[in-house]
Scaffold this active site. Structure first.
Site, mmCIF file in Angstrom:
data_model
loop_
_atom_site.group_PDB
_atom_site.id
_atom_site.type_symbol
_atom_site.label_atom_id
_atom_site.label_comp_id
_atom_site.label_asym_id
_atom_site.label_seq_id
_atom_site.Cartn_x
_atom_site.Cartn_y
_atom_site.Cartn_z
ATOM 1 N N GLU A 268 -2.395 -6.261 -3.764
ATOM 2 C CA GLU A 268 -1.081 -5.661 -3.948
ATOM 3 C C GLU A 268 -0.042 -6.725 -4.348
ATOM 4 O OE1 GLU A 268 2.084 -2.918 -1.372
ATOM 5 O OE2 GLU A 268 0.793 -4.357 -0.343
ATOM 6 N N LYS A 343 2.500 3.969 -5.122
ATOM 7 C CA LYS A 343 2.453 3.855 -3.676
ATOM 8 C C LYS A 343 3.251 5.001 -3.071
ATOM 9 C CE LYS A 343 2.852 0.466 0.070
ATOM 10 N NZ LYS A 343 3.170 -0.947 0.395
ATOM 11 N N CYS A 377 -2.050 -0.525 0.290
ATOM 12 C CA CYS A 377 -1.640 -1.117 1.565
ATOM 13 C C CYS A 377 -1.304 -0.071 2.630
ATOM 14 C CB CYS A 377 -0.484 -2.081 1.329
ATOM 15 S SG CYS A 377 -0.172 -3.224 2.709
#
Length: 520
Positions: A268, A343, A377
């Site tokens: 990331e 995300k 993440c």
């Protein structure tokens, strides 16, 4: 002056498939082209036409055959990297031709010496490319001679010779031609053709990728379906230009390629490394400067995916869209196509320092190695997202992450392993290490990247295919088997997907329907 009869000036040239009646001419042509090498036997050519007639081409000019080429289809992954011409052709008979294979392998091209300079070789190469597209094959692979090497063997190693040809400091009639026709050098094989004295028995293994390739299931049943993954634990360090990062990235893609990987996975926001030379201390402004490199980032990874014939999870990158900043992970397929996943869960830190906005769509992507999902993440810590992805067919969930302490890392790791168990899916985490002391809010990094499996007898004892040592720059390479996963979902010791009590509960995706992105 009487009207000209144009037909008297015509000399018809045609590229067509070889037929049995052409065999005597082909054999005579080979004697002219390869005077010091063992020629085809008639039974070789008959075997070619018996096993793969579509792969045998010739160029007929004014009634005479002045060029030809031979090929077969193989699943190249089944052959040793240092294979010989005899290995790949089954001693010239191509009885190993595999209609279910993924690669067209060219075993010979020849052009009559009197007709060189007429682009005859290019016509034959173009015919092969059209055949690869027609058959929907991944690539064309060739073992190319380097016939001028004997003139330089006392001064240059084979690799040095190839490099000089690639730089156009030396002309080689075969290698130069192949490069000009879009082939890339994969490696140099010794003892490829023992009777090729001009090449000192060496050959360059070269590949042309079919960018229009679309994955299709060719076999209804498989004993195994291995997918090799290289996870890059990327070192964050000060750099002075985009090119510095590009060199570091290509090094690791090359490493993944050398291991024969299907996927290379970056962490990331590893591109925040670029902030180390942007000379902007205010994070909200620095991130917008960083987003200015989005096109160069995309071009870099697209080129590498095609060049190295590997699917790349390009970590994630901060992108400005409609004046908003998003954290976006990109999938760069080896066929040159690109997809992206926003995300969905933004951390308080991202929101506070960079003003990152959340995406709202779960995407599942088709690849030539099955369906995959990407969860960035924090997203892996929300079990609903993985369940949605798996319900839509995902077999592997890739999780690029960036955490600054062990607690943050363990949240990602434990949740990734939990997702693997509860969804009977493979999960892959790739994180950053090192530090960017000169970049605000990117001070330290903590990671131990890994590849995880469900927990059952079919898989590794601890559910870990492989993991990096913590906090060092390295990679981990591992194989996951999609066929084992399929069988385990149907007949494992426990069957989480089948045994859900959907009469008591269900998962509702409120915003939009989960989007499947087909590879067709």
């Amino acid at each position: 002056m009487s009207k000209l009869n144009l037909s008297q000036f015509e000399k018809k040239i045609e590229v067509r498939n070889i037929v049995m009646e052409d065999i005597p001419q082909i054999m005579e042509l080979q004697k002219l082209c390869f005077k010091d090498m063992d020629p085809w036997k008639e039974e070789h050519l008959r075997s070619h036409l018996l096993h793969f007639p579509d792969g045998q081409f010739c160029v007929e000019y004014d009634g005479d055959i002045i060029g030809s080429c031979s090929s077969l289809i193989v699943n190249f992954d089944e052959y040793d990297d240092q294979h010989t011409w005899d290995d790949i052709t089954n001693e010239g008979y191509i009885t190993n031709h595999d209609p279910e294979g993924y690669n067209l392998y060219g075993i010979e091209v020849m052009v009559h010496p009197d007709y060189q300079g007429m682009k005859i070789g290019k016509r034959l190469y173009d015919a092969r490319k059209e055949l690869a597209e027609q058959y929907n094959l991944k690539s064309i692979i060739i073992g190319g001679r380097i016939p001028n090497y004997h003139l330089h063997k006392d001064d240059l190693s084979p690799r040095e010779y190839v490099e000089e040809v690639m730089k156009q400091n030396i002309y080689d009639p075969v290698l130069t031609f192949q490069v000009m026709n879009g082939f890339s050098v994969m490696r140099i094989n010794p003892n490829y053709l023992p009777d090729d004295d001009e090449s000192v028995s060496y050959a360059t293994l070269m590949e042309w990728n079919n960018v229009d390739y679309r994955a299709k299931t060719k076999r209804q049943f498989k004993s195994s379906y291995p997918v090799r993954i290289t996870v890059i634990q990327y070192m964050m360090k000060e750099i002075s230009s985009f090119e510095d990062m590009a060199r570091q990235v290509e090094y690791y893609v090359d490493v993944a390629y050398d291991f024969g990987s299907d996927f290379a996975v970056f962490p990331e926001i590893f591109t925040t490394q670029l902030m180390s030379f942007l000379d902007e201390k205010i994070p909200s402004k620095a991130v917008r400067k960083l987003s200015g490199y989005t096109e160069r980032y995309i071009e870099l990874f697209t080129d590498l995916a095609v060049k190295y014939n590997i699917n790349i999870i390009g970590g994630s990158h901060f992108v400005e869209e409609d004046d908003e900043i998003y954290n976006i992970a990109y999938l760069f397929r080896r066929d040159g196509t690109i997809e992206k996943q926003y995300k969905i869960h933004v951390t308080p830190n991202e929101r506070k320092w960079w003003g990152v906005q959340a995406g709202d769509t779960v995407r599942v992507f088709d690849t030539d190695c099955g369906k995959i999902a990407i969860q960035i993440c924090y997203d892996i810590e929300f079990p609903e997202l993985a369940r949605i992805a798996v319900d839509q067919g995902a077999n592997i969930i890739f999780c690029p992450f960036c955490t600054d302490d062990r607690q943050g890392y363990l949240r990602v790791r434990y949740c990734a392993q939990a997702r693997a168990v509860e969804n009977q899916v493979y999960t892959v985490i790739a994180g950053t290490v090192g530090n960017l002391t000169q970049v605000e809010n990117m001070d330290i990094q903590y990671a131990q990247s890994g590849i995880f499996t469900p927990s059952d007898f079919e898989f590794a004892r601890d559910g870990i295919v492989g993991e990096c040592h913590p906090n060092i720059e390295t990679v981990v390479v591992g194989d996951v088997d999609l066929e084992v996963l399929r069988r385990q979902r149907k007949s494992g010791t426990v069957r989480h997907l089948q045994d859900r009590r959907q009469d008591l509960f269900n998962l509702q995706y409120k915003k939009v329907e989960a989007e499947i992105v087909p590879n067709d």
